[in-house]
Design an enzyme around this catalytic site. Structure first.
Site, PDB file in Angstrom:
ATOM      1  N   GLU A  60      45.783  53.686  66.406  1.00 22.98           N
ATOM      2  CA  GLU A  60      45.430  51.916  66.785  1.00 22.98           C
ATOM      3  C   GLU A  60      43.826  51.659  66.765  1.00 22.98           C
ATOM      4  OE1 GLU A  60      47.454  51.339  70.471  1.00 22.98           O
ATOM      5  OE2 GLU A  60      47.153  49.179  70.490  1.00 22.98           O
ATOM      6  N   LYS A  93      50.310  43.406  66.404  1.00 21.29           N
ATOM      7  CA  LYS A  93      51.363  44.109  67.456  1.00 21.29           C
ATOM      8  C   LYS A  93      52.042  42.871  68.206  1.00 21.29           C
ATOM      9  CE  LYS A  93      50.484  47.828  70.991  1.00 21.29           C
ATOM     10  NZ  LYS A  93      49.324  48.256  71.833  1.00 21.29           N
ATOM     11  N   CYS A  98      51.554  51.609  68.820  1.00 21.23           N
ATOM     12  CA  CYS A  98      51.648  52.106  70.012  1.00 21.23           C
ATOM     13  C   CYS A  98      52.714  51.679  71.020  1.00 21.23           C
ATOM     14  CB  CYS A  98      50.275  52.061  70.582  1.00 21.23           C
ATOM     15  SG  CYS A  98      50.138  53.218  72.022  1.00 21.23           S
ATOM     16  N   VAL A 144      48.320  55.833  76.396  1.00 23.87           N
ATOM     17  CA  VAL A 144      47.865  55.875  77.469  1.00 23.87           C
ATOM     18  C   VAL A 144      49.009  56.596  78.416  1.00 23.87           C
ATOM     19  CG1 VAL A 144      46.831  54.732  79.645  1.00 23.87           C
ATOM     20  CG2 VAL A 144      46.262  54.002  77.462  1.00 23.87           C
TER      21      VAL A 144
HETATM   22  C1  ACM Z   1      49.041  51.048  73.881  1.00 23.30           C
HETATM   23  O1  ACM Z   1      49.681  50.322  73.486  1.00 23.30           O
HETATM   24  N1  ACM Z   1      47.778  51.281  73.357  1.00 23.30           N
HETATM   25  C2  ACM Z   1      49.098  51.901  75.076  1.00 23.30           C
END
Ligand code: ACM
Length: 271
Positions: A47, A117, A150, A177
């Protein structure tokens, strides 16, 4: 249609530098060269690999963002994919509407699609607009690839929707994270009988530690490869995506046919 019996799929792991688009481009370019040397067919990169993650302010975000597919990282990926390859990478994207945390999908020198996203994590909500379109499944060389980014991992609906669209492999750029994502993706594999390829970043950025451990799982959730926490570079395996078409769990249970959607109405309505 004839399809290749197997594809070589890889995850690239790197530590982007915040707002240093030139350095990030060089790092990605090195990974692309490695991937070319080992004949990778499908590559996933983390990402926001053009920009880094923990922006200080809108100016920094804006200076790091690029339009897709005109921007330098997108162009680098397009050039690499020209030899009959597919690549999915996380891009900090600038559009006329605003900024998106995007995954660009390019194959054989063409821009196939861009996914915005849909589940923004923590301060991403300060920087990015949430996507409002269903995550895509694209067909490439006879196989079907779904894309999520992510934190979409925390919403099992995303992997399920991709599976219902026919995805055999889920390509998953990430900047992880929270500590559970890699394990959750094992579960996403098991509960959907799909391959998953999570390309995570590594390194520490403004107090955030990213967990590396990029991985590729098979359709039963076994990890076929997993990188180290602080490793950078590439990991690859050969897979047969058509194995994901068999959704049998036992001789009397099929993962999709045994569903009871009429009992899952709360997924789409509070009534
Ligand atoms: C994330 O979605 N980069 C934690």
């Amino acid at each position: 249609m004839t399809v290749n019996p197997a594809m070589r799929i890889a995850v690239g792991q790197l530590a982007p530098l915040i707002a240093d688009v030139d350095e990030n481009l060089m790092t990605v370019s090195n990974i692309l060269q490695k991937a070319e040397k080992v004949d990778v067919d499908v590559l996933v990169l983390p990402e926001l690999c053009n920009s880094g993650y923990a922006f200080k302010n809108k100016g920094e975000l804006s200076a790091s963002a690029e339009p897709i597919p005109e921007g330098p990282m997108s162009q680098e990926l397009l050039a690499w994919s020209g030899g009959g390859r597919l690549v999915v990478a996380g891009i900090c994207e600038r559009t006329s509407e605003g900024f998106f945390n995007s995954a660009v999908v390019v194959g054989s020198g063409e821009h196939i699609t861009t996914y915005h996203k849909i589940h923004l994590f923590l301060d991403e909500k300060d920087w990015f607009l949430p996507g409002d379109e269903e995550p895509p499944v694209i067909e490439y060389r006879g196989y079907r690839f779904g894309v999520m980014v992510c934190f979409d991992w925390a919403f099992p609906e995303v992997a399920r929707v991709l599976t219902l669209q026919g995805a055999q492999v889920i390509l998953h750029p990430a900047n992880i994270v929270l500590p559970y994502c890699q394990d959750a993706m094992v579960t996403r594999s098991i509960e959907n009988r799909v391959y998953t390829a999570t390309a995570n970043r590594t390194g520490i950025e403004r107090g955030l530690t990213f967990s590396g451990a990029s991985q590729i799982t098979d359709v039963k959730g076994s990890r076929l490869t997993q990188m180290g926490r602080d490793e950078t570079g590439l990991a690859w395996v050969d897979i047969d995506p058509s194995l994901a078409d068999d959704k049998a769990i036992t001789e009397r249970n099929d993962l999709l046919e045994d569903r009871r959607p009429s009992l899952y109405r709360r997924l789409i309505s509070d009534d």
